[in-house]
Design a protein around this motif. Structure first.
Motif, PDB file in Angstrom:
ATOM      1  N   THR A  68      40.602  71.153 -25.774  1.00  0.00           N
ATOM      2  CA  THR A  68      41.862  72.184 -25.939  1.00  0.00           C
ATOM      3  C   THR A  68      41.454  72.819 -26.074  1.00  0.00           C
ATOM      4  O   THR A  68      40.553  73.606 -27.614  1.00  0.00           O
ATOM      5  N   PHE A  74      39.059  72.974 -33.256  1.00  0.00           N
ATOM      6  CA  PHE A  74      39.493  71.177 -33.419  1.00  0.00           C
ATOM      7  C   PHE A  74      38.489  70.034 -33.005  1.00  0.00           C
ATOM      8  O   PHE A  74      38.638  68.944 -32.404  1.00  0.00           O
ATOM      9  N   LEU A 116      39.106  78.946 -33.699  1.00  0.00           N
ATOM     10  CA  LEU A 116      39.392  78.965 -33.510  1.00  0.00           C
ATOM     11  C   LEU A 116      39.919  79.737 -32.023  1.00  0.00           C
ATOM     12  O   LEU A 116      40.018  80.857 -32.158  1.00  0.00           O
ATOM     13  N   PHE A 141      47.265  82.597 -36.095  1.00  0.00           N
ATOM     14  CA  PHE A 141      47.783  81.193 -35.694  1.00  0.00           C
ATOM     15  C   PHE A 141      48.664  80.214 -34.838  1.00  0.00           C
ATOM     16  O   PHE A 141      48.836  79.731 -34.367  1.00  0.00           O
ATOM     17  N   ARG A 142      50.158  80.949 -35.083  1.00  0.00           N
ATOM     18  CA  ARG A 142      51.114  80.890 -33.952  1.00  0.00           C
ATOM     19  C   ARG A 142      50.552  81.451 -32.617  1.00  0.00           C
ATOM     20  O   ARG A 142      51.330  80.075 -31.638  1.00  0.00           O
ATOM     21  N   VAL A 148      47.821  80.631 -31.459  1.00  0.00           N
ATOM     22  CA  VAL A 148      47.075  79.207 -31.296  1.00  0.00           C
ATOM     23  C   VAL A 148      47.840  78.122 -31.369  1.00  0.00           C
ATOM     24  O   VAL A 148      47.422  77.081 -30.436  1.00  0.00           O
ATOM     25  N   ALA A 149      48.798  77.855 -31.745  1.00  0.00           N
ATOM     26  CA  ALA A 149      49.859  76.749 -31.724  1.00  0.00           C
ATOM     27  C   ALA A 149      50.373  76.599 -30.836  1.00  0.00           C
ATOM     28  O   ALA A 149      51.077  75.371 -29.714  1.00  0.00           O
ATOM     29  N   VAL A 198      48.413  75.867 -27.661  1.00  0.00           N
ATOM     30  CA  VAL A 198      48.067  74.374 -27.622  1.00  0.00           C
ATOM     31  C   VAL A 198      49.305  73.975 -26.287  1.00  0.00           C
ATOM     32  O   VAL A 198      48.590  72.818 -26.279  1.00  0.00           O
ATOM     33  N   ILE A 228      50.757  80.129 -20.838  1.00  0.00           N
ATOM     34  CA  ILE A 228      50.567  81.167 -21.978  1.00  0.00           C
ATOM     35  C   ILE A 228      51.295  80.832 -23.264  1.00  0.00           C
ATOM     36  O   ILE A 228      52.550  81.059 -22.602  1.00  0.00           O
ATOM     37  N   ARG A 259      54.204  82.238 -24.467  1.00  0.00           N
ATOM     38  CA  ARG A 259      54.240  82.985 -25.151  1.00  0.00           C
ATOM     39  C   ARG A 259      55.913  82.654 -26.419  1.00  0.00           C
ATOM     40  O   ARG A 259      56.679  81.852 -26.338  1.00  0.00           O
TER      41      ARG A 259
END
Lengths: 146, 477, 477, 146
Positions: free
Chosen positions: B218, B399, B410, B454-455, B457-458, B461, B470, B472
């Motif tokens: 990940t 992760f 992260l 972190f959004r 990152v989320a 994923v 990406i 976006r």
């Protein structure tokens, strides 16, 4: 009222991405997060919730065996003396089952809310914020009327 | 204190005797007789030789079913219809947890009912003889692929059973796979596996060892993956392994993936002893797949395209049914053939993309920072260094479920889709490199008109399974 | 003598009256009423506007079935499940041959039996009203795609029926499609089609016209295809068309394909009048496909990859069932989604490949040689020039079935897989350019250890369906 | 004996690649090739074969309607006075039929050899070279024994 949330992946499941993101999301929303990580037992959830006076226990499961892993989960919490809002989310059953059935199964088990793996973290945060506010109000009302 | 030192012969013997008593099939292992068996195998079944002499990327799927006859049929199909060059035997979860009793029950149930009650091939239960039946039946080299923290008995039996390649390593089969196995414990156990492979190697049977490059699969930043490959390669070399295949999992940005594979090869040759033959393996996208075979084929093809440019020695293919779990043999073959078509159409083309050298340089600098901190943490000993660096967080894997890694670093994609580090936590890195990552992520934040958080990152994923590289914001740029 | 001049208004009227009497549905065409209908259409159904304002390549499949309700269902599926941005309506073969009687029989049989007795949608027979039912039902722009040498009635009916885009042209729907139609004849007929599109355009209804770029679909050297696109674009512009989409069919070498699409855009803007909005369309591989859906997905993905780099305005997708003919709607959708996934994953990446500018420069020089000889052959008139240049062989298309083209030029791939010219015949080209091709083919011959010969051509024609880009000798390099 | 070969695509089929390659192959092998191109009628084949005293007539068909297009083909040749070796090749039927059935069908129609679309040009050239040599020998034997 405490705004501490206990997070973890139950059973022998090792999927860590979801709770890592959840930890970040609840942190960002101002909660205190205790992340128990993957492969967490029912007892570990209960102990952590008790120790940190958690307002909510959030259970994640992505490997399809959640029903088995959660049998007796709420009894474990209760016997440990934990009275917290409980959520569960992830890929809760194997295969492409009807999610409404899955939701019913886990509500039956005692969870306050059940989410599928497509749920945005924002939705979970919003739901918990609302549930805790309501609970606080109910508690207050209960206190007033008693 | 455990160190990066070769296990002495008597100690090897002692452990070997001990672990072979863990399950009844252990008795049948006879090293001298096994050497004879390996020597009887034709050239085309010798994994290291076939892999090292190939003139273009060889393709290998993942596959394992409980029953021997089914596994033979499956591998024959993947070889014949899928045109796989190298074959796998993926081991079941019970065996990975050393629960041979449960694996035995599952195997017997599979034999009785014809159903696949295990998610792989319980090689320990099949024993030396069962393994050899498989090796004899299949006209290509076969690798053991698993995910076992303590793979000592599995190695003893499969090596004696004729397998000449064995995936995994003390970090790569620990950090991404389990929560509570300590690194010291898995390093000690994998020292035995590597020493056993080394013992065969010394007798002319070169067992190929393949550290698992994708780690958590990940958005692993390339330098972190490469550093761990170098550590595991060094540990294996110390125990006498001479054929080492370093792995890397596709992140989806072509420039970064090609640069990473180049860096892996380059640094592998630099950090590992001269007597080791270093090869590389590229894993097609290990993250979440689109829930749609047509889109999944697009993801697989991007992997094939990348492989045709970087030309690793081996490619581990994915199937269009990746989303739903274990693929049918037809879907598994389809993934092989789609990859093959893309590689064969693109590999003869001269495709030199700008910026690969620059990215490779960055990856190499980052990897050297990590390797330096490992050596420093261990006062020159790579085993102690690895344990301590993970402990301090100077080395970390995003992760990671394991308690042995902080899992605090992260990643997030930059505006070009390359994986950068958003949260460094305690990861050791030169400040100027951190500045580069920060600038690249800041560029993305500008494009998207949102803060770095972190959004990203989320969103990243889930991006590929949602059809983009990406993550976006919805309705955004 | 036919020349590149605008058809006068009275002549347009005369021809229009004449061709509308060719079949009963012609009566229903009323230009003024049609303008009103077009003006009633929402923005999202206006082909030229949607295409020209897109910020990334739009995807369009091919699809046509005889019955109106089936065609609506098919296009709804491709729009909904396939996520096609632009939709097609492919016309049946009888209509292409102006055999409306036979098309009517087929349509009636289809209605009676429910079977697809025609290989497309007989738009003339469905008439203005039938076309509008289709336009009304589908929430996206739709193009008429066919292959008709004399498409005058088809244009009159489909334009009045609400279609705002029309594929084809006097060369591109003649040379690759039929044997005996003279160029003079098809040019005259397409001047009418273009003039009719021009008449709508003057009233604010910009009918998009799309010359068919892939021509014979078989290793067509880019400069030949581009020259014919420029000629057809010029002819359309003369008749008042203001939205022109120039086409190009993938040859499979990424550098050459990107260079060709760049050159097409560049030269299109240079050679066509300023008042024309030039867009480009990239056709995924039009040659033989592998008889295997998995491999076909690899071919499709290579097209998606190329499109993500060149970023044409539109991509015509192929399906994994290409080998067996007309795909199911599911396979057609799968081709769309595979292409979409590859483009969406790759398009945000900066992928600058070395050598594209050099190849583009070569393609542009070649195209200018061809355009110069066309102008010279016609003393400045592009219509006469085209006719005479084809006549002399100075302009030619490889593998052309038409008697109007010599079909003597033969292509072959060079050592990098780029399409070069092996047999020039009478094709006009500067000697230094011929030398470049010769040197590149000689390099391939050296690699393969064989002489340059038609065998390379034959091997190349089958190569992609056999799983490779270049038709190397069996067992060779 | 003449080594002229007449080539063409029969019916309304417009697939030109195959015969272009065949033309090159037979040319390279030393034959004189008359390529009639696509969409060639039975009569055009017969007239060209007569005019050029062709030793062989090679029919190509790739659009699946060959059986229909070739009905009476050999009668047409015969009535025009052509006695040549005849081959047919390509995608002769629609769908994934058994090729041996297809071969039988076209041999029944009078073709000396029947090829599928996967056949290498080399194979066709080699076959024709052999057939014509044999035919020459038979003619010679017939001349001697008569």
């Amino acid at each position: 009222m405490s705004q501490t949330v206990v997070l973890g992946v139950i059973g022998s499941d090792a999927h860590v991405v979801g709770i890592t993101i959840l930890e970040q999301a609840f942190n960002a929303a101002g909660f205190d997060v205790i992340n128990l990580g993957v492969q967490t037992s029912q007892e570990e959830f209960a102990e952590a919730a008790l120790e940190h006076d958690a307002a909510a226990v959030l259970v994640s499961s992505l490997y399809g065996h959640a029903e088995q892993d959660c049998q007796g989960f709420h009894e474990t919490l209760e016997s440990t003396g934990v009275d917290a809002t409980t959520y569960i989310g992830g890929n809760l059953t194997v295969g492409q089952d009807d999610f409404e059935e899955t939701r019913a199964t886990f509500e039956e088990l005692g969870f306050d809310r059940v989410f599928d793996s497509e749920t945005d973290t924002e939705e979970a945060v919003a739901a918990l914020t609302q549930d805790l506010r309501q609970r606080t109000q109910e508690t207050e009302r209960a206190t007033i009327s008693s | 204190m455990i160190r990066d030192e070769r296990i002495p012969a008597d100690e090897l013997q002692r452990i070997d005797d001990e672990i072979r008593s863990n399950w009844s099939t252990g008795d049948a292992v006879d090293f001298e007789e096994a050497i004879d068996y390996h020597e009887s195998l034709p050239q085309r079944k010798r994994f290291a030789d076939v892999l090292e002499s190939a003139d273009k990327p060889l393709l290998q799927p993942r596959a394992g079913v409980p029953r021997l006859d089914d596994q033979i049929e499956l591998l024959e199909y993947l070889h014949g219809e899928g045109k796989a060059d190298l074959l796998p035997t993926t081991i079941d979860s019970y065996t990975r947890d050393n629960e041979y009793e449960k694996a035995q029950e599952g195997l017997e149930k599979a034999r009785d009912t014809g159903e696949d009650t295990l998610n792989g091939f319980p090689a320990v239960n099949h024993g030396v003889e069962g393994c050899r039946e498989l090796i004899d039946a299949i006209d290509a080299p076969i690798e053991v692929r698993h995910g076992t923290p303590d793979a000592r008995l599995l190695a003893a039996i499969t090596f004696a059973g004729g397998f000449q390649s064995f995936e995994g390593g003390p970090i790569s089969y620990n950090i991404p796979y389990t929560k509570r196995h300590g690194l010291e414990e898995t390093i000690e156990k994998w020292q035995f596996v590597d020493r056993l492979a080394g013992a065969y190697t010394e007798r002319g049977v070169r067992i190929n060892r393949e550290p698992f490059g994708p780690l958590t699969g990940t958005l692993v930043p390339p330098s972190i993956a490469i550093a761990i490959m170098l550590v595991e390669g060094k540990l294996a070399a110390t125990q006498g392994v001479r054929s080492i295949t370093l792995g890397y999992g596709q992140v989806g940005n072509i420039v970064q993936d090609v640069a990473a594979l180049n860096a892996l090869k380059e640094l592998g040759n630099e950090y590992l002893p001269d007597e080791v033959v270093v090869t590389t393996v590229f894993h097609e996208w290990m993250g979440g797949f689109p829930p749609d075979e047509a889109r999944a084929n697009g993801v697989i093809s991007l992997g094939g395209m990348t492989a045709s440019i970087a030309q690793p020695d081996k490619v581990i293919t994915k199937s269009p049914q990746e989303f739903q779990g274990v693929p049918t043999k037809e879907a598994n073959s389809a993934g092989l053939r789609t990859t093959r078509q893309v590689i064969d159409m693109a590999i003869e083309q001269q495709i030199d993309i700008d910026g690969i050298e620059e990215e490779q340089d960055l990856i190499e600098r980052e990897t050297r920072c990590l390797m330096d901190t490992i050596f420093e943490h261990g006062d020159g000993d790579v085993v102690q260094g690895t344990i301590q660096a993970f402990d301090s967080g100077a080395l970390d894997v995003p992760f990671a479920p394991s308690d042995s890694a902080a899992g605090a670093v992260l990643p997030a994609r930059d505006d070009d889709g390359r994986v950068r580090i958003f949260e460094w936590a305690d990861l050791e890195m030169d400040d100027d490199i951190k500045e580069i990552h920060k600038a690249r992520l800041s560029q993305r934040a500008d494009t998207e008109g949102r803060d770095q958080s972190f959004r990203m990152v989320a969103d990243d994923v889930d991006a590929i399974s949602d059809g983009k590289l990406i993550g976006r914001p919805q309705g955004g740029a």
